[in-house]
Design a protein around this motif. Structure first.
Motif, PDB file in Angstrom:
ATOM      1  N   LYS A 123       0.828  -1.213   0.000  1.00 57.36           N
ATOM      2  CA  LYS A 123       0.000   0.000   0.000  1.00 57.36           C
ATOM      3  C   LYS A 123       0.862   1.262   0.000  1.00 57.36           C
ATOM      4  O   LYS A 123       0.449   2.295  -0.520  1.00 57.36           O
ATOM      5  CB  LYS A 123      -0.951   0.014   1.201  1.00 57.36           C
ATOM      6  N   GLU A 124       2.062   1.185   0.567  1.00 64.29           N
ATOM      7  CA  GLU A 124       2.994   2.319   0.572  1.00 64.29           C
ATOM      8  C   GLU A 124       3.765   2.437  -0.741  1.00 64.29           C
ATOM      9  O   GLU A 124       4.533   3.378  -0.935  1.00 64.29           O
ATOM     10  CB  GLU A 124       3.993   2.169   1.720  1.00 64.29           C
ATOM     11  N   GLY A 125       3.599   1.459  -1.644  1.00 66.74           N
ATOM     12  CA  GLY A 125       4.316   1.470  -2.910  1.00 66.74           C
ATOM     13  C   GLY A 125       5.769   1.067  -2.789  1.00 66.74           C
ATOM     14  O   GLY A 125       6.581   1.379  -3.653  1.00 66.74           O
ATOM     15  N   ARG A 126       6.103   0.329  -1.737  1.00 67.83           N
ATOM     16  CA  ARG A 126       7.504  -0.014  -1.482  1.00 67.83           C
ATOM     17  C   ARG A 126       7.901  -1.392  -1.996  1.00 67.83           C
ATOM     18  O   ARG A 126       9.057  -1.779  -1.881  1.00 67.83           O
ATOM     19  CB  ARG A 126       7.787   0.110   0.007  1.00 67.83           C
ATOM     20  N   ILE A 127       6.916  -2.148  -2.546  1.00 66.81           N
ATOM     21  CA  ILE A 127       7.264  -3.420  -3.172  1.00 66.81           C
ATOM     22  C   ILE A 127       6.704  -3.466  -4.586  1.00 66.81           C
ATOM     23  O   ILE A 127       5.682  -2.854  -4.897  1.00 66.81           O
ATOM     24  CB  ILE A 127       6.776  -4.652  -2.381  1.00 66.81           C
ATOM     25  N   PHE A 128       7.403  -4.177  -5.432  1.00 71.17           N
ATOM     26  CA  PHE A 128       6.969  -4.421  -6.800  1.00 71.17           C
ATOM     27  C   PHE A 128       6.159  -5.705  -6.860  1.00 71.17           C
ATOM     28  O   PHE A 128       5.110  -5.763  -7.498  1.00 71.17           O
ATOM     29  CB  PHE A 128       8.190  -4.505  -7.717  1.00 71.17           C
ATOM     30  N   ALA A 129       6.634  -6.744  -6.186  1.00 73.63           N
ATOM     31  CA  ALA A 129       5.967  -8.040  -6.180  1.00 73.63           C
ATOM     32  C   ALA A 129       6.518  -8.858  -5.020  1.00 73.63           C
ATOM     33  O   ALA A 129       7.623  -8.625  -4.551  1.00 73.63           O
ATOM     34  CB  ALA A 129       6.195  -8.767  -7.498  1.00 73.63           C
ATOM     35  N   SER A 130       5.711  -9.845  -4.588  1.00 75.32           N
ATOM     36  CA  SER A 130       6.144 -10.712  -3.500  1.00 75.32           C
ATOM     37  C   SER A 130       5.337 -11.990  -3.519  1.00 75.32           C
ATOM     38  O   SER A 130       4.179 -11.986  -3.938  1.00 75.32           O
ATOM     39  CB  SER A 130       5.951 -10.005  -2.152  1.00 75.32           C
ATOM     40  N   MET A 176      10.126 -14.825  -2.118  1.00 71.89           N
ATOM     41  CA  MET A 176      10.845 -13.739  -2.770  1.00 71.89           C
ATOM     42  C   MET A 176      10.016 -12.465  -2.684  1.00 71.89           C
ATOM     43  O   MET A 176       8.801 -12.489  -2.863  1.00 71.89           O
ATOM     44  CB  MET A 176      11.071 -14.109  -4.241  1.00 71.89           C
ATOM     45  N   THR A 177      10.675 -11.351  -2.406  1.00 71.80           N
ATOM     46  CA  THR A 177      10.038 -10.038  -2.415  1.00 71.80           C
ATOM     47  C   THR A 177      10.931  -9.089  -3.193  1.00 71.80           C
ATOM     48  O   THR A 177      12.150  -9.068  -2.981  1.00 71.80           O
ATOM     49  CB  THR A 177       9.827  -9.508  -0.982  1.00 71.80           C
ATOM     50  N   VAL A 178      10.323  -8.315  -4.080  1.00 68.09           N
ATOM     51  CA  VAL A 178      11.055  -7.323  -4.862  1.00 68.09           C
ATOM     52  C   VAL A 178      10.704  -5.949  -4.302  1.00 68.09           C
ATOM     53  O   VAL A 178       9.559  -5.502  -4.407  1.00 68.09           O
ATOM     54  CB  VAL A 178      10.711  -7.411  -6.366  1.00 68.09           C
ATOM     55  N   PHE A 179      11.699  -5.308  -3.684  1.00 65.59           N
ATOM     56  CA  PHE A 179      11.500  -4.011  -3.046  1.00 65.59           C
ATOM     57  C   PHE A 179      11.812  -2.858  -4.001  1.00 65.59           C
ATOM     58  O   PHE A 179      12.748  -2.932  -4.797  1.00 65.59           O
ATOM     59  CB  PHE A 179      12.445  -3.839  -1.843  1.00 65.59           C
ATOM     60  N   ARG A 180      11.070  -1.779  -3.855  1.00 67.35           N
ATOM     61  CA  ARG A 180      11.434  -0.483  -4.418  1.00 67.35           C
ATOM     62  C   ARG A 180      12.129   0.261  -3.275  1.00 67.35           C
ATOM     63  O   ARG A 180      11.497   0.560  -2.265  1.00 67.35           O
ATOM     64  CB  ARG A 180      10.191   0.296  -4.835  1.00 67.35           C
ATOM     65  N   ALA A 181      13.410   0.518  -3.427  1.00 70.87           N
ATOM     66  CA  ALA A 181      14.161   1.158  -2.348  1.00 70.87           C
ATOM     67  C   ALA A 181      15.233   2.060  -2.941  1.00 70.87           C
ATOM     68  O   ALA A 181      15.720   1.812  -4.038  1.00 70.87           O
ATOM     69  CB  ALA A 181      14.799   0.104  -1.447  1.00 70.87           C
ATOM     70  N   ALA A 182      15.594   3.086  -2.194  1.00 69.92           N
ATOM     71  CA  ALA A 182      16.606   4.046  -2.648  1.00 69.92           C
ATOM     72  C   ALA A 182      18.016   3.482  -2.559  1.00 69.92           C
ATOM     73  O   ALA A 182      18.904   3.930  -3.271  1.00 69.92           O
ATOM     74  CB  ALA A 182      16.508   5.327  -1.826  1.00 69.92           C
ATOM     75  N   SER A 183      18.210   2.484  -1.688  1.00 72.52           N
ATOM     76  CA  SER A 183      19.554   1.950  -1.498  1.00 72.52           C
ATOM     77  C   SER A 183      19.470   0.520  -0.984  1.00 72.52           C
ATOM     78  O   SER A 183      18.414   0.067  -0.513  1.00 72.52           O
ATOM     79  CB  SER A 183      20.335   2.791  -0.482  1.00 72.52           C
ATOM     80  N   HIS A 184      20.604  -0.149  -1.049  1.00 70.91           N
ATOM     81  CA  HIS A 184      20.696  -1.508  -0.512  1.00 70.91           C
ATOM     82  C   HIS A 184      20.372  -1.490   0.982  1.00 70.91           C
ATOM     83  O   HIS A 184      19.679  -2.376   1.488  1.00 70.91           O
ATOM     84  CB  HIS A 184      22.107  -2.063  -0.762  1.00 70.91           C
ATOM     85  N   GLU A 185      20.852  -0.478   1.675  1.00 65.59           N
ATOM     86  CA  GLU A 185      20.615  -0.371   3.123  1.00 65.59           C
ATOM     87  C   GLU A 185      19.128  -0.227   3.434  1.00 65.59           C
ATOM     88  O   GLU A 185      18.630  -0.835   4.394  1.00 65.59           O
ATOM     89  CB  GLU A 185      21.404   0.809   3.713  1.00 65.59           C
ATOM     90  N   ASP A 186      18.408   0.577   2.646  1.00 57.49           N
ATOM     91  CA  ASP A 186      16.961   0.734   2.850  1.00 57.49           C
ATOM     92  C   ASP A 186      16.241  -0.590   2.635  1.00 57.49           C
ATOM     93  O   ASP A 186      15.357  -0.970   3.418  1.00 57.49           O
ATOM     94  CB  ASP A 186      16.377   1.786   1.901  1.00 57.49           C
ATOM     95  N   ALA A 187      16.603  -1.299   1.574  1.00 52.13           N
ATOM     96  CA  ALA A 187      15.979  -2.591   1.291  1.00 52.13           C
ATOM     97  C   ALA A 187      16.306  -3.608   2.378  1.00 52.13           C
ATOM     98  O   ALA A 187      15.443  -4.377   2.806  1.00 52.13           O
ATOM     99  CB  ALA A 187      16.433  -3.103  -0.075  1.00 52.13           C
ATOM    100  N   GLU A 188      17.542  -3.588   2.848  1.00 49.57           N
ATOM    101  CA  GLU A 188      17.954  -4.514   3.899  1.00 49.57           C
ATOM    102  C   GLU A 188      17.182  -4.256   5.192  1.00 49.57           C
ATOM    103  O   GLU A 188      16.785  -5.198   5.888  1.00 49.57           O
ATOM    104  CB  GLU A 188      19.454  -4.406   4.135  1.00 49.57           C
ATOM    105  N   ALA A 189      16.934  -2.989   5.495  1.00 42.86           N
ATOM    106  CA  ALA A 189      16.156  -2.655   6.697  1.00 42.86           C
ATOM    107  C   ALA A 189      14.725  -3.176   6.578  1.00 42.86           C
ATOM    108  O   ALA A 189      14.170  -3.709   7.545  1.00 42.86           O
ATOM    109  CB  ALA A 189      16.167  -1.150   6.932  1.00 42.86           C
ATOM    110  N   MET A 190      14.136  -3.029   5.383  1.00 43.14           N
ATOM    111  CA  MET A 190      12.781  -3.560   5.182  1.00 43.14           C
ATOM    112  C   MET A 190      12.782  -5.076   5.333  1.00 43.14           C
ATOM    113  O   MET A 190      11.917  -5.640   6.013  1.00 43.14           O
ATOM    114  CB  MET A 190      12.238  -3.174   3.798  1.00 43.14           C
ATOM    115  N   ALA A 191      13.734  -5.743   4.696  1.00 47.52           N
ATOM    116  CA  ALA A 191      13.802  -7.204   4.748  1.00 47.52           C
ATOM    117  C   ALA A 191      13.980  -7.699   6.180  1.00 47.52           C
ATOM    118  O   ALA A 191      13.350  -8.681   6.589  1.00 47.52           O
ATOM    119  CB  ALA A 191      14.934  -7.707   3.862  1.00 47.52           C
ATOM    120  N   ALA A 192      14.808  -7.027   6.936  1.00 50.85           N
ATOM    121  CA  ALA A 192      15.071  -7.434   8.320  1.00 50.85           C
ATOM    122  C   ALA A 192      13.834  -7.301   9.198  1.00 50.85           C
ATOM    123  O   ALA A 192      13.729  -7.977  10.229  1.00 50.85           O
ATOM    124  CB  ALA A 192      16.225  -6.622   8.898  1.00 50.85           C
TER     125      ALA A 192
END
Length: 124
Positions: free
Chosen positions: A49-56, A70-86
């Motif tokens: 709903k926040e538009g932060r994933i493409f598919a999962s 598998m989840t495909v994130f829309r993120a500005a950086s690897h660190e941002d995506a890693e924080a979401m995944a964690a």
């Protein structure tokens, strides 16, 4: 030879070059997954709903046996995506571990059909 190199450079320059980050989940303790699944669904829907994933979704083997997710994130950086995944409840529960990869989408096609007459749609 120069013509082929120039043509290839032109083709590559026209490609999408859109970066995503892909989380691959691996099960490490199946007993911890079911109790965390409701929270996982709430977490992933909130990101959607926040538009932060493409598919999962889940992955499966040849015969349909579970093989992680598998989840495909829309993120500005690897660190941002890693924080979401964690923050995934399946991760925090200890049921899965994850690996994160940068994915650059260059080629492909998205097909969306909408029939205005009955408001139906299909995504292929």
């Amino acid at each position: 030879m120069s013509h082929a190199i120039d043509e290839d450079a032109r083709l590559v320059s026209m490609m999408l070059h859109k970066t995503f980050f892909v989380m691959f989940r691996t099960t490490v303790d199946a007993a911890r997954i079911a109790p965390a699944m409701h929270d996982h669904h709430r977490w992933i829907i909130a990101l959607e709903k926040e538009g932060r994933i493409f598919a999962s979704g889940p992955l499966s083997g040849r015969e349909g046996e579970p093989a992680g997710g598998m989840t495909v994130f829309r993120a500005a950086s690897h660190e941002d995506a890693e924080a979401m995944a964690a923050d995934d409840p399946l991760v925090t529960s200890g049921g899965v571990t994850f690996e994160l990869k940068r994915w650059t989408v260059n080629e492909g096609r998205l097909i969306l059909s909408v029939d205005f007459s009955d408001r139906s749609f299909a995504l292929d």
